[in-house]
Design an enzyme around this catalytic site. Structure first.
Site, PDB file in Angstrom:
ATOM      1  N   ARG A 151     -11.729   8.688  -4.956  1.00 60.31           N
ATOM      2  CA  ARG A 151     -11.422   9.935  -4.262  1.00 60.31           C
ATOM      3  C   ARG A 151      -9.982  10.394  -4.497  1.00 60.31           C
ATOM      4  O   ARG A 151      -9.734  11.534  -4.874  1.00 60.31           O
ATOM      5  CB  ARG A 151     -11.662   9.764  -2.754  1.00 60.31           C
ATOM      6  N   ASP A 171     -11.066   3.987 -15.525  1.00 57.90           N
ATOM      7  CA  ASP A 171     -11.806   3.502 -14.366  1.00 57.90           C
ATOM      8  C   ASP A 171     -13.151   3.009 -14.885  1.00 57.90           C
ATOM      9  O   ASP A 171     -13.955   3.810 -15.376  1.00 57.90           O
ATOM     10  CB  ASP A 171     -12.014   4.612 -13.335  1.00 57.90           C
ATOM     11  N   THR A 204      -5.960   2.056  -7.155  1.00 61.52           N
ATOM     12  CA  THR A 204      -6.976   1.005  -7.124  1.00 61.52           C
ATOM     13  C   THR A 204      -6.760   0.138  -5.890  1.00 61.52           C
ATOM     14  O   THR A 204      -5.686   0.163  -5.284  1.00 61.52           O
ATOM     15  CB  THR A 204      -6.878   0.107  -8.369  1.00 61.52           C
ATOM     16  N   CYS A 231       1.307   5.025  -4.931  1.00 60.09           N
ATOM     17  CA  CYS A 231       1.016   5.368  -3.541  1.00 60.09           C
ATOM     18  C   CYS A 231      -0.258   4.671  -3.077  1.00 60.09           C
ATOM     19  O   CYS A 231      -0.889   5.111  -2.106  1.00 60.09           O
ATOM     20  CB  CYS A 231       0.855   6.883  -3.380  1.00 60.09           C
ATOM     21  N   ALA A 232      -0.648   3.608  -3.766  1.00 62.07           N
ATOM     22  CA  ALA A 232      -1.920   2.935  -3.472  1.00 62.07           C
ATOM     23  C   ALA A 232      -1.701   1.666  -2.664  1.00 62.07           C
ATOM     24  O   ALA A 232      -1.845   1.662  -1.437  1.00 62.07           O
ATOM     25  CB  ALA A 232      -2.671   2.639  -4.773  1.00 62.07           C
ATOM     26  N   ARG A 233      -1.357   0.578  -3.331  1.00 68.59           N
ATOM     27  CA  ARG A 233      -1.141  -0.710  -2.691  1.00 68.59           C
ATOM     28  C   ARG A 233       0.048  -1.401  -3.359  1.00 68.59           C
ATOM     29  O   ARG A 233       0.141  -1.430  -4.590  1.00 68.59           O
ATOM     30  CB  ARG A 233      -2.382  -1.609  -2.815  1.00 68.59           C
ATOM     31  N   ASP A 257       5.733   4.196  -2.788  1.00 69.31           N
ATOM     32  CA  ASP A 257       5.479   4.456  -1.369  1.00 69.31           C
ATOM     33  C   ASP A 257       4.935   3.210  -0.674  1.00 69.31           C
ATOM     34  O   ASP A 257       4.839   3.179   0.549  1.00 69.31           O
ATOM     35  CB  ASP A 257       4.479   5.609  -1.222  1.00 69.31           C
ATOM     36  N   GLU A 262       5.007  -5.250   3.992  1.00 73.82           N
ATOM     37  CA  GLU A 262       5.488  -4.141   4.807  1.00 73.82           C
ATOM     38  C   GLU A 262       5.539  -4.565   6.266  1.00 73.82           C
ATOM     39  O   GLU A 262       4.700  -5.363   6.697  1.00 73.82           O
ATOM     40  CB  GLU A 262       4.568  -2.926   4.627  1.00 73.82           C
ATOM     41  N   HIS A 280       5.883   4.220   3.035  1.00 71.22           N
ATOM     42  CA  HIS A 280       4.426   4.322   3.188  1.00 71.22           C
ATOM     43  C   HIS A 280       4.046   5.599   3.952  1.00 71.22           C
ATOM     44  O   HIS A 280       3.454   5.562   5.028  1.00 71.22           O
ATOM     45  CB  HIS A 280       3.854   3.099   3.897  1.00 71.22           C
ATOM     46  N   LEU A 281       4.359   6.739   3.322  1.00 69.86           N
ATOM     47  CA  LEU A 281       4.115   8.047   3.938  1.00 69.86           C
ATOM     48  C   LEU A 281       2.887   8.749   3.369  1.00 69.86           C
ATOM     49  O   LEU A 281       2.643   9.904   3.693  1.00 69.86           O
ATOM     50  CB  LEU A 281       5.341   8.952   3.736  1.00 69.86           C
ATOM     51  N   GLY A 282       2.116   8.049   2.526  1.00 68.51           N
ATOM     52  CA  GLY A 282       1.000   8.703   1.846  1.00 68.51           C
ATOM     53  C   GLY A 282       0.052   9.454   2.760  1.00 68.51           C
ATOM     54  O   GLY A 282      -0.409  10.546   2.438  1.00 68.51           O
TER      55      GLY A 282
END
Length: 547
Positions: A151, A171, A204, A231-233, A257, A262, A280-282
């Site tokens: 997504r 992917d 991912t 911005c994922a992990r 991010d 964390e 971590h503002l995603g």
């Protein structure tokens, strides 16, 4: 009237929807932990949380009232889903609410990094006017590489294309025809994509396959000046490798991010030139917070008013009697999906499940969902089960079809999975011995019989004397014990194409696999890792929520 507790701050729209439900009584109790949280959860039938509260096994212990927990957001790391499952508590999440917010934050970091916005503003705060020092780069015409086209990855691609970027992606679970519809050029593997990118963003899950996915060897393959965004992990990029690349000048910029641990307030990358980091503002937009709150409330209201279960991460919509009758076949279908996902990692286009014999009279829709769960479970950043597997498959443009025949073949029941990929069609077949012993009985045109558990090594070779002895010698030298061996050949004559499936007691080292490929009759070796026979996914080991 069911009672629901809101454990973290929720948007006013979400609270209004809870109040409007009329059939649910709710209270807001935030900031709880330990014994206070445990006692509170024992007073309520349902709970809504975000990431602030930690619902651990300790606080769930002994709870006989709580029936459902909804996480307003994607990740459920703060909820012990295994403990909830054991207690029959349904855990649900809201995977779609923050897609736009995360995609926009990714684009924002790309733009800020390209135009040196943070450094330029910092210069102004220091009362300097240094226009020539902050020469930027335009995104238009540049190539963006996206790893993970779920997504969020697709949403990033859509926005990047709007900025006139050329988007390429990797992917293994996005078919080429769907990528073309989205305007994305796909790559067969990560190594093919890396040399072509000016920017790289990852979307991912973090697991054994993606941890340090971008490390020193991958960075070396990229163009000098490449800019990387995450911005994922945290942990998908090796931060030490990033730092080395920045110092050498090979990497032009890094924007993060997320971090391996964390909260993160100290990091060697912080303050480094050409680095931009955010806490971590995603998902931190008013719209995203409202969306996930509304979706979370809707899930809980539907659960208590109609019994509907959506976006569950730990259960299947089955009554205990049906589950018990199907459990062996569900486990078989799930393991066939796991096998198919690991035997060939190219993106599937279509899947067909053939049910032959007695199993054809069962609820094959659920069995097909179990296969889809196995096929997808290692590829997505959310839990996959009977509730969402087929939906997630179809969202990626992968067709899922069924074919049933009551005619009995070699076995009283057999499930055959056929997956069509661009390179060809792949087939595996299985059956259940006794009540709960899944067995692999077919791979392509080869017939064999092998357990479907543990570490399996699949080799393709010519059926000539001496092959098995050489394999045993190689495995023995590398201290890998062979627990079981099954051989099959396409024709009942020596010298032709054959397949061997070896059950191993430990994972073979790369040196052993490379050495096997030097044995002239062997032309391909693949290793598959499956759960032990007694290990079932949570949605299969537990039935429905408690009454």
């Amino acid at each position: 009237m069911p009672k629901v507790v809101v454990l973290d701050p929720l948007s006013s729209e979400g609270l209004k929807l809870l109040e409007a439900a009329g059939s649910i009584d709710y209270e807001v109790r935030t900031g709880l932990k330990g014994d206070d949280l445990r006692k509170t959860l024992q007073e309520f039938d349902g709970a809504i949380c975000r990431s602030g509260v930690k619902i651990t096994a300790d606080v769930l212990e002994g709870n006989t009232r709580l029936k459902a927990i909804v996480r307003a957001g994607v990740g459920v790391d703060n909820i012990d889903s295994a403990a909830a499952t054991r207690l029959g508590i349904v855990v649900m999440n809201t995977p779609g609410g923050n897609t736009v917010a995360t995609a926009e934050h990714t684009i924002a970091l790309m733009l800020a990094l390209s135009r040196n916005l943070f450094s330029a503003y910092q210069s102004l705060l220091e009362k300097k006017w240094e226009r020539s020092k902050f020469m930027g780069t335009e995104l238009a015409g540049k190539t963006l590489g996206i790893v993970g086209l779920g997504r969020v990855g697709q949403a990033v691609a859509e926005r990047a294309i709007g900025l006139k970027m050329h988007v390429i992606g990797f992917d293994p679970f996005l078919p080429e025809h769907r990528a073309k519809e989205l305007g994305i050029t796909t790559c067969k593997n990560l190594d093919e994509m890396l040399p072509a990118v000016d920017y790289l963003t990852v979307h991912t899950p973090l697991n054994d396959q993606t941890r340090n996915l971008i490390d020193r060897p991958q960075i070396a393959k990229m163009r000098k000046g490449v800019r990387l965004i995450n911005c994922a992990r945290g942990g998908i990029y090796n931060e030490e490798a990033l730092l080395e690349g920045l110092r050498s000048g090979h990497i032009g910029g890094v924007a993060l991010d997320v971090y391996p641990k964390e909260p993160c307030t100290e990091n060697p990358l912080f303050g480094h030139p050409n680095v931009l980091c955010t806490p971590h503002l995603g998902a931190s937009t008013e719209e995203a917070q409202s969306n996930v709150a509304l979706e979370a409330v809707e899930l809980l209201v539907d659960f208590f008013t109609t019994g509907a279960v959506r976006n569950s991460v730990n259960m299947a919509p089955l009554d205990p009697k049906t589950l018990e009758g199907l459990r062996g076949y569900l486990d078989l279908a799930y393991r066939l999906g796991l096998v198919m996902a690991q035997l060939d990692r190219n993106p599937p286009q279509r899947c067909k499940l053939r049910y032959q014999g007695e199993v054809a009279s069962r609820d094959t829709r659920l069995l097909s969902s179990a296969f889809a769960a196995g096929l997808l479970t290692q590829a997505l950043d959310q839990s996959v089960n009977l509730v969402n597997a087929e939906v997630l498959l179809r969202q990626r443009g992968i067709e899922l079809a069924e074919e049933r025949s009551a005619e009995v073949g070699d076995f009283s029941s057999q499930i055959t999975a056929e997956v069509v990929r661009q390179e060809g069609t792949y087939i595996v077949g299985g059956t259940v011995f006794g009540k709960s012993l899944p067995r692999l009985v077919q791979k392509g045109k080869f017939r064999l019989e092998s357990p479907l558990e543990g570490i399996l090594m699949v080799m393709y070779h010519r059926d000539v004397p001496g092959v098995i002895g050489k394999i045993g010698e190689i495995m023995g030298r590398h201290d890998v014990n062979i627990a079981f061996l099954s051989l099959g050949r396409a024709e009942n004559q020596p010298g032709g194409e054959a397949i061997g499936v070896l059950a191993l007691d430990s994972y073979p080292p790369a040196e052993a696999l490379n050495e096997m490929l030097t044995v002239e009759p062997i032309h391909k070796v693949t290793v598959v890792r499956l759960p032990r026979q007694s290990e079932l996914p949570s949605w299969l080991s537990v039935g429905v929520p408690r009454e």
